[in-house]
Design a protein around this motif. Sequence first.
Motif, PDB file in Angstrom:
ATOM      1  N   PRO A 175       1.988  -3.989  -2.295  1.00 49.30           N
ATOM      2  CA  PRO A 175       2.193  -3.064  -2.694  1.00 49.30           C
ATOM      3  C   PRO A 175       3.637  -3.465  -3.763  1.00 49.30           C
ATOM      4  N   ALA A 194     -10.931   0.087  -6.884  1.00 51.43           N
ATOM      5  CA  ALA A 194     -10.847  -1.866  -6.908  1.00 51.43           C
ATOM      6  C   ALA A 194     -11.754  -2.924  -7.198  1.00 51.43           C
ATOM      7  N   THR A 248      -6.576  -0.823 -10.184  1.00 56.58           N
ATOM      8  CA  THR A 248      -5.099  -0.790  -9.779  1.00 56.58           C
ATOM      9  C   THR A 248      -5.224   0.110  -9.499  1.00 56.58           C
ATOM     10  N   ASN A 269      -1.298   2.784  -8.940  1.00 52.51           N
ATOM     11  CA  ASN A 269      -0.118   2.798  -9.072  1.00 52.51           C
ATOM     12  C   ASN A 269      -0.159   3.890  -7.975  1.00 52.51           C
ATOM     13  N   THR A 316      -2.449  -1.057  -5.231  1.00 53.11           N
ATOM     14  CA  THR A 316      -1.503  -2.374  -5.787  1.00 53.11           C
ATOM     15  C   THR A 316       0.367  -2.561  -6.379  1.00 53.11           C
ATOM     16  N   SER A 317       0.329  -0.746  -6.553  1.00 53.85           N
ATOM     17  CA  SER A 317       2.181  -1.003  -6.777  1.00 53.85           C
ATOM     18  C   SER A 317       2.234   0.660  -6.222  1.00 53.85           C
TER      19      SER A 317
END
Length: 536
Positions: free
Chosen positions: A224, A430, A435, A437, A456-457
Amino acid sequence: MTAFCGCCASLVTGCYGCHGRHDVEKREATKLTERLWFIFVLLVSFTSLANMFFWLSAVNDSADFNRDLAEMTGLWWRYYIFFMALSCALCGYAALLLIFAFLHIAIGQQLQLHGVHKIGIILDLTLSIALLVFPCTVLGSSSLWHFVPQVLQFAGPFLHLVGVIIMTGLSWFVAGGMGTLQRKGLPVRDVALWYFLALLALYISPVFIRSPCLLKYEELPPKPLVFAYRGAEQLAPENTPVAFELALDVYHAHGIHTDVRISYDGVPYIMRDERLGRTTNVADVFPERYADHSDSFTLTELKQLNAGSWFITCNPFGSAGKLTETEMIRYRKQKIPTLAEMLLQVEERNKTILFDVRPPPDDHPFHEDWLNITLQTILDSVSGVAEDDVNFWQTPNNDTKYTFAINTFDERRLMTAYNDIPFFEIRSNATLNVTTNVWTVNEDWLFSLFWCAGATSISTSSCQRLRTEDAPLWQLSPVHFLVMWILFDVVSFVWVVIIFIIQISSKSRTKPARPQESVRLTAVREHVARDARTEL
């Protein structure tokens, strides 16, 4: 050897019941009330263990916990460390009493809990329950409880192995005590039955383990991206230019995730709290307005405040003591930045920006236009950015706060979520080309879980540490986990069976003489003694 055993027995008796050596020699049966106290100690031990596990699990949000209590009490302190240390002390006290109680049973001593310990164990239970319900009743939030199942998902496979080892080791004492229980007329079969039922439940418990880290090695998602939450707030004053600079230039965060409010004269500025007292010197500059809402101040008034000295004075993360004199001077000069200043600072480095815009109060002059003002500030401050390039959405589970994203890392739709989001939901997002966070993720184990889950983050206050992670703390393919599970269970079961056979065989060889044989031996001894007296 006898003297050493007597000293050990005296030590155990003295610690549990505060009795001396003469009490060790009595060998009296334990009273019913003391057996009830033993059960009570057992229950308190489990309660205090659950309490300690809870506070150790929720350390990821310790900073938010401290902030909430600081806003409630008006005093900044590292409250979480105190509560966590107290929970560990309560668990340690109950565990020691339980260990001494089991040692009493092992050496055949009478259980007699001292009155001081009875008061202490009642106080232990009271404090443990109070600490468990405190986040919900006092803070009005249960946001810490979701960490408990997350920790179980992360550590589940290892907890299973530890449990198997402990239960296997207990087989020696369970099998060894069966003979003693049988001589006292207690139901041995029931004891053995409950032991084997508990062991069987432990053997099959991995069926219910659902950890994101149990996946094939080739299916591990990319690491991530790391967003610095309010800058490098563990190392510098939160939401200040120096915190943003440290996160972007020194620790190479992918972007900044921060908070935005609207001043009384309609200028977006960087601030989290509804009151300025925690992170500024508003009490010194505007003492009569200390408790006023942050958005009731104009930009000119906000710029008069110091936003960095509190970090050195309060030392919220224990890092202020490592600052150099030059860094301290710079931190003490920090001011509250505007949104435009922060955008310029991030744009110069070509980084991504995430920020949550918090609405002003109802009596605010720009209560209806705060979103438009924020959007216009972005368009005026960031060169080459059109309105279509700015994404913003209403924050999930919040009716008023909006999240803005600029210069996102791909063309997919971005969604921010708190760290209690179910792991399956991340994977579902997904598949929908969304995405995720996740904020805030500060601990390595939680970062590993969301990494394996496909986030993803993440937004973190620990960008200086998480950016160096090259792999999850652990990852195991389902096949390897299945092999390890079966192997441990089979070895454990074989060992338990062998131990029971050895112990039962040993008891049968040392079986005491029957009452009839004892009477005959006594009669023979008396007859021999009588003949000896006659000859004399």
